[in-house]
Design a protein around this motif. Structure first.
Motif, mmCIF file in Angstrom:
data_model
loop_
_atom_site.group_PDB
_atom_site.id
_atom_site.type_symbol
_atom_site.label_atom_id
_atom_site.label_comp_id
_atom_site.label_asym_id
_atom_site.label_seq_id
_atom_site.Cartn_x
_atom_site.Cartn_y
_atom_site.Cartn_z
ATOM 1 N N TYR A 206 -1.285 -2.027 2.510
ATOM 2 C CA TYR A 206 -1.204 -0.616 2.147
ATOM 3 C C TYR A 206 -0.256 0.132 3.087
ATOM 4 N N ALA A 207 0.403 1.127 2.541
ATOM 5 C CA ALA A 207 1.355 1.917 3.321
ATOM 6 C C ALA A 207 1.261 3.380 2.895
ATOM 7 N N HIS A 208 1.524 4.267 3.833
ATOM 8 C CA HIS A 208 1.553 5.700 3.519
ATOM 9 C C HIS A 208 2.790 6.009 2.669
ATOM 10 N N ARG A 209 2.673 7.000 1.823
ATOM 11 C CA ARG A 209 3.798 7.349 0.940
ATOM 12 C C ARG A 209 5.040 7.732 1.739
ATOM 13 N N ASP A 210 4.858 8.333 2.924
ATOM 14 C CA ASP A 210 6.019 8.681 3.747
ATOM 15 C C ASP A 210 6.748 7.433 4.228
ATOM 16 N N TYR A 211 5.961 6.400 4.573
ATOM 17 C CA TYR A 211 6.574 5.147 5.011
ATOM 18 C C TYR A 211 7.353 4.516 3.863
ATOM 19 N N ILE A 212 6.774 4.521 2.669
ATOM 20 C CA ILE A 212 7.438 3.924 1.516
ATOM 21 C C ILE A 212 8.734 4.661 1.194
ATOM 22 N N ALA A 213 8.682 5.987 1.323
ATOM 23 C CA ALA A 213 9.882 6.770 1.037
ATOM 24 C C ALA A 213 11.000 6.430 2.024
ATOM 25 N N ARG A 214 10.622 6.085 3.248
ATOM 26 C CA ARG A 214 11.637 5.819 4.276
ATOM 27 C C ARG A 214 12.114 4.373 4.256
ATOM 28 N N PHE A 215 11.176 3.414 4.064
ATOM 29 C CA PHE A 215 11.540 1.999 4.211
ATOM 30 C C PHE A 215 11.485 1.222 2.895
ATOM 31 N N GLY A 216 10.881 1.785 1.883
ATOM 32 C CA GLY A 216 10.761 1.068 0.614
ATOM 33 C C GLY A 216 9.605 0.089 0.615
ATOM 34 N N LEU A 217 9.386 -0.559 -0.536
ATOM 35 C CA LEU A 217 8.307 -1.537 -0.698
ATOM 36 C C LEU A 217 8.855 -2.960 -0.626
ATOM 37 N N PRO A 218 8.230 -3.852 0.135
ATOM 38 C CA PRO A 218 8.660 -5.258 0.142
ATOM 39 C C PRO A 218 8.239 -5.927 -1.165
ATOM 40 N N ASP A 219 9.096 -6.776 -1.705
ATOM 41 C CA ASP A 219 8.772 -7.457 -2.950
ATOM 42 C C ASP A 219 8.438 -8.926 -2.742
ATOM 43 N N THR A 220 8.528 -9.396 -1.508
ATOM 44 C CA THR A 220 8.150 -10.773 -1.182
ATOM 45 C C THR A 220 7.477 -10.783 0.181
ATOM 46 N N ILE A 221 6.771 -11.872 0.471
ATOM 47 C CA ILE A 221 6.161 -12.035 1.790
ATOM 48 C C ILE A 221 7.240 -12.064 2.873
ATOM 49 N N ALA A 222 8.346 -12.742 2.595
ATOM 50 C CA ALA A 222 9.421 -12.848 3.579
ATOM 51 C C ALA A 222 9.983 -11.481 3.933
ATOM 52 N N ALA A 223 9.978 -10.552 2.971
ATOM 53 C CA ALA A 223 10.529 -9.222 3.223
ATOM 54 C C ALA A 223 9.712 -8.435 4.231
ATOM 55 N N LEU A 224 8.451 -8.847 4.475
ATOM 56 C CA LEU A 224 7.607 -8.142 5.446
ATOM 57 C C LEU A 224 8.162 -8.250 6.866
ATOM 58 N N ALA A 225 9.007 -9.253 7.096
ATOM 59 C CA ALA A 225 9.575 -9.427 8.440
ATOM 60 C C ALA A 225 10.407 -8.227 8.854
ATOM 61 N N ALA A 226 10.909 -7.460 7.888
ATOM 62 C CA ALA A 226 11.731 -6.286 8.192
ATOM 63 C C ALA A 226 10.914 -5.003 8.203
ATOM 64 N N HIS A 227 9.583 -5.121 8.090
ATOM 65 C CA HIS A 227 8.731 -3.940 8.038
ATOM 66 C C HIS A 227 7.814 -3.867 9.251
ATOM 67 N N HIS A 228 7.233 -2.695 9.449
ATOM 68 C CA HIS A 228 6.267 -2.468 10.531
ATOM 69 C C HIS A 228 4.871 -2.759 9.992
ATOM 70 N N VAL A 229 4.201 -3.737 10.590
ATOM 71 C CA VAL A 229 2.882 -4.152 10.124
ATOM 72 C C VAL A 229 1.873 -3.938 11.245
ATOM 73 N N ILE A 230 0.769 -3.304 10.923
ATOM 74 C CA ILE A 230 -0.307 -3.057 11.895
ATOM 75 C C ILE A 230 -1.346 -4.159 11.747
ATOM 76 N N GLY A 231 -1.708 -4.796 12.857
ATOM 77 C CA GLY A 231 -2.711 -5.859 12.816
ATOM 78 C C GLY A 231 -3.314 -6.071 14.182
ATOM 79 N N PHE A 232 -3.985 -7.219 14.354
ATOM 80 C CA PHE A 232 -4.593 -7.554 15.637
ATOM 81 C C PHE A 232 -3.493 -7.893 16.645
ATOM 82 N N ASP A 233 -3.677 -7.441 17.898
ATOM 83 C CA ASP A 233 -2.606 -7.610 18.874
ATOM 84 C C ASP A 233 -2.506 -9.031 19.421
ATOM 85 N N ARG A 234 -3.632 -9.753 19.539
ATOM 86 C CA ARG A 234 -3.599 -11.087 20.144
ATOM 87 C C ARG A 234 -4.090 -12.181 19.200
#
Length: 213
Positions: free
Chosen positions: A171-199
């Protein structure tokens, strides 16, 4: 020779095996730390072998301890059954004993509680220990009796069953989508900011090994 059938020694052994330190075992059993340590020393002396080695992670069971553990757990279950039967005259055929279940924090918090409540309602003599972590616990080392995992285990000698499907979403905020767009593949996530567990990258690796519908 020490009495290896002394339940107090095996009780301390089980507590140390499950909690990884004398202090934690003492809190769990209501004994003092020196008493738990003395029990382990007596058991090791009677068996003629070391049961634990010290490490930065705490007390780790040796091969001898790993071999002894299922027998001690069987004695624990039998002793608990004896006590319950003495108090209530319970049915000796009723399923009973301790079952240790490992699951992720999300599954253990949101998925398993109603399931386990139903099991407890039907089988009140079964004691369920629920261990919540995002690691892939090793069943062959008896870290748990049952592991509920989001990926199929790769270890040989394990019995695996598919229990169902859990939908996952990103999930992403609409402001983030407006700025960076939506990834259409798993590989495309490498160019996005993803929030998760740090370790803990277990969840990320699980997603990476899957495919978007």
């Amino acid at each position: 020779m020490n009495d290896l059938a002394d339940w107090s020694l095996l009780r301390s052994f089980l507590a140390v095996s499950r909690r990884g330190s004398l202090s934690a075992a003492a809190r769990a059993t209501g004994l003092t730390q020196p008493t738990v340590g003395r029990h382990i020393d007596e058991l090791e002396a009677g068996l003629g072998t070391a049961l634990f080695t010290r490490s930065q992670a705490g007390l780790l069971p040796t091969e001898a301890a790993t071999a002894l553990l299922p027998h001690a757990e069987a004695m624990e279950a039998a002793f608990a059954a004896l006590v319950r039967a003495a108090k209530s005259g319970g049915d000796p055929l009723q399923p009973r004993g301790v079952v240790r279940i490992s699951a992720s924090e999300i599954v253990g918090t949101f998925v398993l509680p109603p399931i386990l409540a139903g099991i407890r309602g039907r089988f009140p003599d079964i004691v369920i220990e629920l261990v919540l972590n995002n690691r892939t616990d090793d069943l062959l080392r008896r870290d748990a009796d049952i592991a509920v995992r989001m990926i199929r285990p790769k270890q040989d000698g394990l019995v695996a069953r598919r229990l169902g499907h859990i939908p996952l979403g990103l999930y992403a905020h609409r402001d983030y989508i407006a700025r960076f767009g939506l990834p259409d593949t798993i590989a495309a996530l490498a160019a996005h900011h993803v929030i998760g567990f740090d370790r803990d990258d277990h969840s990320a690796r699980s997603v990476a090994s899957s495919q978007l519908p």
